[in-house]
Motif scaffolding. Structure first.
Motif, PDB file in Angstrom:
ATOM      1  N   ILE A 106       0.816  -1.210   0.000  1.00 27.27           N
ATOM      2  CA  ILE A 106       0.000   0.000   0.000  1.00 27.27           C
ATOM      3  C   ILE A 106       0.854   1.266   0.000  1.00 27.27           C
ATOM      4  O   ILE A 106       0.310   2.364   0.184  1.00 27.27           O
ATOM      5  N   ASN A 107       2.167   1.152  -0.245  1.00 29.44           N
ATOM      6  CA  ASN A 107       2.978   2.362  -0.357  1.00 29.44           C
ATOM      7  C   ASN A 107       2.472   3.189  -1.531  1.00 29.44           C
ATOM      8  O   ASN A 107       2.336   2.681  -2.650  1.00 29.44           O
ATOM      9  N   GLY A 108       2.194   4.465  -1.297  1.00 33.35           N
ATOM     10  CA  GLY A 108       1.707   5.326  -2.364  1.00 33.35           C
ATOM     11  C   GLY A 108       2.763   5.532  -3.432  1.00 33.35           C
ATOM     12  O   GLY A 108       3.945   5.700  -3.129  1.00 33.35           O
ATOM     13  N   ALA A 109       2.356   5.540  -4.699  1.00 35.65           N
ATOM     14  CA  ALA A 109       3.303   5.701  -5.793  1.00 35.65           C
ATOM     15  C   ALA A 109       3.723   7.148  -5.992  1.00 35.65           C
ATOM     16  O   ALA A 109       4.639   7.421  -6.760  1.00 35.65           O
ATOM     17  N   THR A 110       3.073   8.117  -5.296  1.00 33.18           N
ATOM     18  CA  THR A 110       3.483   9.516  -5.395  1.00 33.18           C
ATOM     19  C   THR A 110       4.473   9.869  -4.294  1.00 33.18           C
ATOM     20  O   THR A 110       5.547  10.395  -4.558  1.00 33.18           O
ATOM     21  N   SER A 130      -2.789  10.187  -9.914  1.00 34.38           N
ATOM     22  CA  SER A 130      -3.287  11.486 -10.347  1.00 34.38           C
ATOM     23  C   SER A 130      -2.907  12.512  -9.305  1.00 34.38           C
ATOM     24  O   SER A 130      -2.770  12.198  -8.118  1.00 34.38           O
ATOM     25  N   GLY A 131      -2.720  13.749  -9.747  1.00 37.54           N
ATOM     26  CA  GLY A 131      -2.343  14.811  -8.826  1.00 37.54           C
ATOM     27  C   GLY A 131      -2.869  16.156  -9.281  1.00 37.54           C
ATOM     28  O   GLY A 131      -2.875  16.456 -10.468  1.00 37.54           O
ATOM     29  N   ASP A 132      -3.316  16.938  -8.312  1.00 36.43           N
ATOM     30  CA  ASP A 132      -3.687  18.325  -8.585  1.00 36.43           C
ATOM     31  C   ASP A 132      -2.469  19.185  -8.262  1.00 36.43           C
ATOM     32  O   ASP A 132      -2.261  19.591  -7.111  1.00 36.43           O
ATOM     33  N   ILE A 133      -1.658  19.443  -9.264  1.00 38.89           N
ATOM     34  CA  ILE A 133      -0.372  20.098  -9.043  1.00 38.89           C
ATOM     35  C   ILE A 133      -0.469  21.558  -9.473  1.00 38.89           C
ATOM     36  O   ILE A 133      -0.783  21.840 -10.636  1.00 38.89           O
ATOM     37  N   THR A 168      19.360  -8.946  -1.087  1.00 31.97           N
ATOM     38  CA  THR A 168      19.438  -7.698  -1.835  1.00 31.97           C
ATOM     39  C   THR A 168      18.058  -7.055  -1.899  1.00 31.97           C
ATOM     40  O   THR A 168      17.035  -7.720  -1.708  1.00 31.97           O
ATOM     41  N   GLY A 169      18.051  -5.750  -2.170  1.00 32.32           N
ATOM     42  CA  GLY A 169      16.791  -5.027  -2.249  1.00 32.32           C
ATOM     43  C   GLY A 169      16.878  -3.894  -3.247  1.00 32.32           C
ATOM     44  O   GLY A 169      17.964  -3.518  -3.704  1.00 32.32           O
ATOM     45  N   PHE A 170      15.729  -3.341  -3.589  1.00 29.35           N
ATOM     46  CA  PHE A 170      15.697  -2.183  -4.477  1.00 29.35           C
ATOM     47  C   PHE A 170      14.441  -1.374  -4.230  1.00 29.35           C
ATOM     48  O   PHE A 170      13.469  -1.855  -3.643  1.00 29.35           O
ATOM     49  N   LYS A 171      14.470  -0.141  -4.683  1.00 29.71           N
ATOM     50  CA  LYS A 171      13.319   0.752  -4.591  1.00 29.71           C
ATOM     51  C   LYS A 171      13.210   1.557  -5.873  1.00 29.71           C
ATOM     52  O   LYS A 171      14.175   2.191  -6.313  1.00 29.71           O
ATOM     53  N   THR A 172      12.037   1.537  -6.486  1.00 30.35           N
ATOM     54  CA  THR A 172      11.826   2.316  -7.705  1.00 30.35           C
ATOM     55  C   THR A 172      11.516   3.762  -7.343  1.00 30.35           C
ATOM     56  O   THR A 172      10.886   4.044  -6.315  1.00 30.35           O
ATOM     57  N   PRO A 173      11.938   4.722  -8.168  1.00 38.07           N
ATOM     58  CA  PRO A 173      11.600   6.128  -7.911  1.00 38.07           C
ATOM     59  C   PRO A 173      10.088   6.339  -7.931  1.00 38.07           C
ATOM     60  O   PRO A 173       9.352   5.659  -8.644  1.00 38.07           O
ATOM     61  N   THR A 174       9.621   7.283  -7.130  1.00 42.24           N
ATOM     62  CA  THR A 174       8.204   7.596  -7.097  1.00 42.24           C
ATOM     63  C   THR A 174       7.831   8.475  -8.296  1.00 42.24           C
ATOM     64  O   THR A 174       8.694   9.014  -9.001  1.00 42.24           O
ATOM     65  N   PHE A 175       6.532   8.650  -8.508  1.00 40.27           N
ATOM     66  CA  PHE A 175       6.080   9.544  -9.570  1.00 40.27           C
ATOM     67  C   PHE A 175       6.469  10.988  -9.262  1.00 40.27           C
ATOM     68  O   PHE A 175       6.696  11.778 -10.185  1.00 40.27           O
ATOM     69  N   ASN A 176       6.548  11.341  -7.974  1.00 40.83           N
ATOM     70  CA  ASN A 176       7.050  12.675  -7.626  1.00 40.83           C
ATOM     71  C   ASN A 176       8.497  12.839  -8.062  1.00 40.83           C
ATOM     72  O   ASN A 176       8.891  13.882  -8.588  1.00 40.83           O
ATOM     73  N   ASP A 177       9.320  11.815  -7.838  1.00 43.61           N
ATOM     74  CA  ASP A 177      10.723  11.869  -8.252  1.00 43.61           C
ATOM     75  C   ASP A 177      10.854  11.995  -9.770  1.00 43.61           C
ATOM     76  O   ASP A 177      11.714  12.725 -10.275  1.00 43.61           O
TER      77      ASP A 177
END
Length: 626
Positions: A116-120, A348-351, A427-436
């Motif tokens: 449930i980690n937010g993608a933003t 989606s974002g109201d930016i 080993t582990g990894f993390k993808t960049p968020t949509f904010n990034d």
């Protein structure tokens, strides 16, 4: 203020004094019976006894969650070894959880096994999950991407809401009040009959709150009390139409509307509205005596709306996950888990945007709003006399970043029947968020995923009344995403080393239970040598619990060492110690009362610079159980 709070707390506790005279004084012999080892699923994606786990795992049980008082889920997690947290002014605000020194968005949060980690933002919406809605929590420390994919560099927090409903009908209800005009209510039921199993629960909470910020916050300070109210509804329904053949439906809906301080130059009752929804449909099928198949579809949506004087913005993440897991019992002490997962993410974002003359422009969205991931996972566990082995291998194929293979290998050896030594590498990894990647004006679409390599070794003793553990670990993280001081854009600039050791102990002496832990952590940015911000190098915890007939009394102490609020290590957050007390009285097997008094000494302390923390506070809960 301190005097009135203390007197109020003593008055609350004194209300139960007359009951002590009528309480049973005979020893509670049930507490002397050895506790059954718990079943955990997070460490290997299938059920195994906690004592057989090759890793550092903690289970927070339902009783602890139900007696949390005013505490949020983050508060409860922060009392577990290896975990630190910081909130921006209360349970209704954004909360950062640091596991073994990793960044807040490098810990994977699962709700009933679903990410449930937010993608933003990259964070799990812990503030939207009330403790009353949870059956138990499993915490797995250390990189676990070879089990669950992205974001599990620091570890995994698996929040499990569904109770074990393989029992007759039962029900419960709670009602409590406390400091800051706080009140909480919850009720639920569960059971099974004629092949059906079901559960339904609901909770509501509200609080007048305290001021989220102080005058050290140059941008957000607003001298007002920041209230909140929250509600939750959760349920499950399953039908076993033939032995070993079950279909199930699950729902989880939660919302918290809370005051925040957003802009000191435009005083307003700023609000943050966080919602979290989960809907799941599953089919569990025992194909043969050695093969169990589970098909599952899950829809989750994480939505955060910020309402301020001059803006009303909403950021949302929708995730659709399709999974097929197969558990193969190769031999009595050997198991193989094979799983396929497909994940669709849309945001989606109201930016807000601004014109050349700095006047507000149109509200815009991200340049890209969708991505998907396909993953194959294999996990082998085996026991061979004194030898224990777990191996895991996973490949994630992201629609933007391509393949990300990860692995894990753990070996344990029983030195004596109760003492086990183990070593693990993963080993582990993390993808960049949509904010990034896509936030207009402040993003970099060329970012690479962060990667980690973790090693740990430990000793664990498990006896009938004693548990001891010692773990040392080192997690090297590379390609950390940080903001370039020249371009002000996110870049894969940094490397970090998360090195530490944890000691923990639990001892039961008749009706007395003693617990203690010590965390020694050195979380460093390798490029600057600075200590990672908001993470202490030393944390000590101790607690005691005593049964006296129908009474249960407890005390807790936690010391958190010095931290820095900023990455440059110029803003010091001083160390602090907190004392909490608990008391519970069972009128009979159906009714009881619980009292929790946090921050007994009314300490003023800081988790994030410019943001306040609660003073001395008391919560009294009345409970009913069938």
């Amino acid at each position: 203020m301190k005097t009135s709070l203390t007197r109020c707390a003593f008055a609350v506790l004194a209300c139960f004094g007359p009951l002590a005279a009528g309480a049973q004084t005979t020893p509670d012999t049930t507490s002397q019976v050895p506790q059954l080892d718990q079943i955990v699923v997070t460490a290997s994606r299938s059920g195994q006894l906690e004592k057989n786990v090759l890793g550092n795992v903690t289970v927070i049980d339902r009783q602890t969650l139900q007696q949390a008082g005013q505490d949020s889920l983050a508060d409860i997690l922060g009392r577990q070894h290896g975990i630190q947290f910081a909130s921006n002014g209360g349970p209704q605000t954004t909360t950062s959880v640091f596991m073994r020194g990793a960044n807040a968005d490098q810990t994977l949060v699962l709700l009933d096994g679903v990410p449930i980690n937010g993608a933003t933002s990259g964070l799990g919406a812990l503030n939207a999950i009330p403790p009353a809605s949870i059956d138990h929590v499993e915490i797995l420390r250390g990189s676990a991407s070879s089990l669950y994919g992205a974001d599990a560099i620091g570890g995994v927090i698996n929040i499990i809401t569904k109770p074990d409903t393989d029992q007759p009908f039962s029900a419960y209800a709670n009602a409590g009040v406390g400091t800051y005009a706080t009140s909480k209510y919850s009720a639920g039921m569960s059971g099974s009959a004629d092949g059906w199993t079901y559960s339904l629960g609901s909770s509501y909470a509200q609080s007048g709150g305290y001021n989220a910020t102080n005058d050290k916050n140059a941008y957000a300070y607003n001298p007002d009390a920041d209230s909140y109210y929250s509600r939750n509804l959760n349920g499950s329904l399953a039908y076993e139409w033939r032995p070993g053949q079950k279909i199930g439906l699950q729902i989880y809906n939660s919302r918290i509307n809370g005051g925040i301080d957003y802009d000191r130059y435009n005083p307003y009752n700023d609000r943050s509205v966080q919602t979290l929804d989960l809907y799941s449909l599953s089919s569990e099928n025992q194909i043969t005596s050695r093969w169990k198949s589970t098909l599952r579809y899950t829809y989750t949506q994480d939505k955060n709306r910020t309402i301020a004087a001059d803006s009303d913005t909403t950021f949302s993440t929708r995730q659709d996950q399709y999974s097929w897991q197969n558990e193969l019992q190769l031999a009595p002490q050997q198991k193989l888990v094979l799983a396929y997962e497909h994940l669709d993410q849309s945001v989606s974002g109201d930016i807000p945007s601004y014109n050349a003359d700095f006047t507000p422009g149109p509200i815009i969205n991200y340049d890209q709003t969708r991505r998907h991931n396909n993953a194959f996972t294999g996990v082998y566990t085996g026991q061979f006399g004194r030898n224990h082995l777990q191996a895991s291998l996973r490949n994630d194929h992201d629609s933007q970043f391509g393949n990300a293979p990860t692995w894990g290998l753990s070996y344990g050896y029983d030195l004596t029947p109760g003492l086990r030594a183990y070593a693990a590498a993963n080993t582990g990894f993390k993808t960049p968020t949509f904010n990034d990647l896509y936030y207009p004006g402040y993003s970099n679409p060329n970012l690479k995923p962060e990667k980690s390599r973790n090693f740990e070794a430990g000793l664990r003793y498990t006896g009938e009344t004693t548990r001891l553990s010692a773990v040392v670990y080192q997690n090297k993280v590379r390609d950390l995403i940080a903001y370039d001081t020249l371009t002000f854009l996110p870049t894969n600039l940094d490397h970090a080393t998360l090195r530490g050791a944890t000691l923990s102990a639990e001892q039961r002496l008749g009706n007395t239970t003693l617990r203690a832990s010590a965390d020694f952590l050195d979380p460093r940015d390798d490029d600057t040598g600075n200590q990672l911000n908001r993470r202490a190098r030393q944390i000590y915890r101790a607690s005691a619990e005593q049964r006296l007939g129908a009474w249960k009394l407890g005390g807790e102490y936690m010391y958190v060492g010095k931290r820095y609020d900023d990455v440059a290590n110029t803003i010091v957050l001083g160390g602090y110690g907190l004392v909490n007390l608990t008391a519970a009285y069972d009128f009979n097997r159906h009714f009881g009362v619980q009292v929790r008094w946090n921050n007994v000494l009314d300490k003023t302390y800081t988790q994030a610079y410019g943001y306040n923390t609660p003073g001395s506070n008391v919560f009294v809960n009345l409970s009913w159980r069938m």
